[in-house]
Design an enzyme around this catalytic site. Structure first.
Site, mmCIF file in Angstrom:
data_model
loop_
_atom_site.group_PDB
_atom_site.id
_atom_site.type_symbol
_atom_site.label_atom_id
_atom_site.label_comp_id
_atom_site.label_asym_id
_atom_site.label_seq_id
_atom_site.Cartn_x
_atom_site.Cartn_y
_atom_site.Cartn_z
ATOM 1 N N SER A 56 0.808 -1.209 0.000
ATOM 2 C CA SER A 56 0.000 0.000 0.000
ATOM 3 C C SER A 56 0.846 1.266 0.000
ATOM 4 O O SER A 56 2.053 1.236 -0.244
ATOM 5 C CB SER A 56 -0.933 -0.005 1.223
ATOM 6 O OG SER A 56 -0.168 -0.100 2.416
ATOM 7 N N GLY A 58 2.024 3.426 2.273
ATOM 8 C CA GLY A 58 3.190 3.569 3.145
ATOM 9 C C GLY A 58 4.386 2.783 2.662
ATOM 10 O O GLY A 58 5.530 3.255 2.729
ATOM 11 N N GLU A 59 4.138 1.574 2.163
ATOM 12 C CA GLU A 59 5.230 0.733 1.678
ATOM 13 C C GLU A 59 5.836 1.301 0.396
ATOM 14 O O GLU A 59 7.055 1.259 0.193
ATOM 15 C CB GLU A 59 4.733 -0.689 1.441
ATOM 16 C CG GLU A 59 4.445 -1.477 2.709
ATOM 17 C CD GLU A 59 3.202 -1.009 3.427
ATOM 18 O OE1 GLU A 59 2.275 -0.502 2.760
ATOM 19 O OE2 GLU A 59 3.152 -1.131 4.670
ATOM 20 N N ILE A 60 4.979 1.831 -0.473
ATOM 21 C CA ILE A 60 5.483 2.460 -1.705
ATOM 22 C C ILE A 60 6.343 3.666 -1.358
ATOM 23 O O ILE A 60 7.415 3.894 -1.947
ATOM 24 C CB ILE A 60 4.316 2.866 -2.622
ATOM 25 C CG1 ILE A 60 3.634 1.626 -3.211
ATOM 26 C CG2 ILE A 60 4.799 3.772 -3.760
ATOM 27 C CD1 ILE A 60 4.509 0.799 -4.120
#
Length: 380
Positions: A56, A58-60
């Site tokens: 999602s 945050g990970e991107i």
């Protein structure tokens, strides 16, 4: 094992499709569900040397500094907010389809880079079948997740059979991953601590103390506001975690503000912080607000079941950092930050009056080894 899993996934899809169609009408899932489960507007990637996969938004965001080092790339995600963030980095971005489609959808890349806990059996199996090298980076297993993982250790052992290299966040994560069957594990630290977040826009710092209620979840806004006494020398910014809650939180905060005699505005309407209370209802602005904050109250930690949020991004700007006690999903990241004050909601006013220590990052990871690993496959 893989064949049995595929059949079970197919059966699950056939049954679940009935329920997914009406669910896809909701705004939150309007893009992701049709794309992932029915391949609607979700064609195969263009050819790319490296395929990055993360869940999602945050990970991107955490992966962005690494991804920008490689021109010929593809990015897959799971959520709508993740997809919007990925498209800003590369137009060769897609939703990752449900696993039954991957044997026919996934294209060969020289290397597949998976972020954190995105362990999909068909993804790693098909990638290896296509001849890709597969690495898992920023791997971690929280205290809460470990017991669940152990119950299905046979399944995770199968997944790890198709992963060539694992980069764990800590020695404890390495031990847990080894017990689940992972091989070739290196401890590289937490990727999220490796890159200092920089604001994309520079806002003028108000003369008042800026307090940010950041990444709040359902119920937290009410809990925190009930325990917060603002003075005329304070400005409050409220940033809900999920955009689908912007409208409902806005209505609640507007009513609360008027009841207590505070001026209220939405950032999306005026793009400033002139009012005493502002709802930050625009994605991508939180780091810009952190840069002018004096106090950050980090949400997802005052209600049970969420497990807290990443403190690294705000700690980079050295505010007074306050968190609730429910941070079981982020313990590894909180260990990288000093000066965090953990409280119950009824302690909020006292802490804002008395606590003066500023947060700071005390252990930044060196992820050169990860970048070099990706580059070695990329340049072959």
């Amino acid at each position: 094992m893989v064949a049995i899993y595929y059949i079970l996934a197919l059966i699950a899809w056939l049954i679940g499709a009935i329920f997914l169609l009406p669910l896809s009408l909701k705004k939150k899932y309007r893009s992701a569900i049709p794309a992932r489960f029915f391949l609607f507007n979700n064609p195969k990637f263009k050819d790319a040397k490296v395929h990055f996969h993360a869940c999602s938004y945050g990970e991107i965001q955490a992966l962005t500094p690494i991804m920008r080092k490689f021109e010929d790339k593809a990015i897959s995600v799971v959520t709508h907010t993740g997809f919007e963030a990925a498209k800003k980095i590369s137009q060769n971005s897609r939703f990752l389809p449900f696993e039954i489609f991957l044997p026919f959808w996934l294209k060969k890349s020289k290397i597949l880079v998976i972020f954190e806990a995105e362990l999909w059996l068909m993804l790693v199996f098909v990638a290896k079948l296509n001849g890709s090298r597969v690495i898992l980076i920023n791997a971690r297993i929280s205290d809460r997740s470990y017991a669940r993982y152990k119950k299905f250790s046979f399944f995770y052992a199968t997944i790890f059979r198709y992963i060539d290299q694992v980069y764990a966040q800590s020695d404890l994560d390495k031990e847990r991953l080894m017990s689940l069957g992972a091989k070739d594990i290196k401890v590289a630290g937490n990727v999220k601590s490796a890159f200092a977040s920089q604001p994309g826009k520079i806002y003028k710092k108000p003369k008042e103390r800026v307090i940010v209620l950041a990444s709040t979840h359902e119920g937290e806004e009410k809990m925190l506001l009930e325990n917060l006494k603002l003075s005329k020398n304070d400005k409050l910014v409220i940033a809900p975690r999920h955009p689908e809650r912007f409208a409902s939180v806005g209505e609640f905060v507007k009513e609360w503000s008027h009841k207590h005699g505070f001026e209220f505005d939405k950032f999306s309407q005026n793009g400033n912080f002139n009012r005493q209370i502002t709802l930050l209802d625009t994605l991508g602005e939180l780091v810009n607000v952190y840069a002018i904050s004096d106090v950050v109250v980090l949400g997802g930690s005052f209600v049970s079941g969420i497990g807290g949020h990443n403190p690294i991004e705000c700690a980079n700007f050295n505010p007074i950092l306050v968190s609730g006690e429910h941070v079981f999903n982020q313990k590894a990241l909180f260990r990288l930050v000093s000066g965090v004050k953990f409280i119950k909601t009824n302690e909020l006013n006292d802490v804002l009056s008395l606590y003066k220590e500023r947060a700071r990052i005390i252990n930044k990871a060196d992820i050169t080894v990860i970048i070099d690993d990706i580059r070695s496959s990329y340049e072959q």
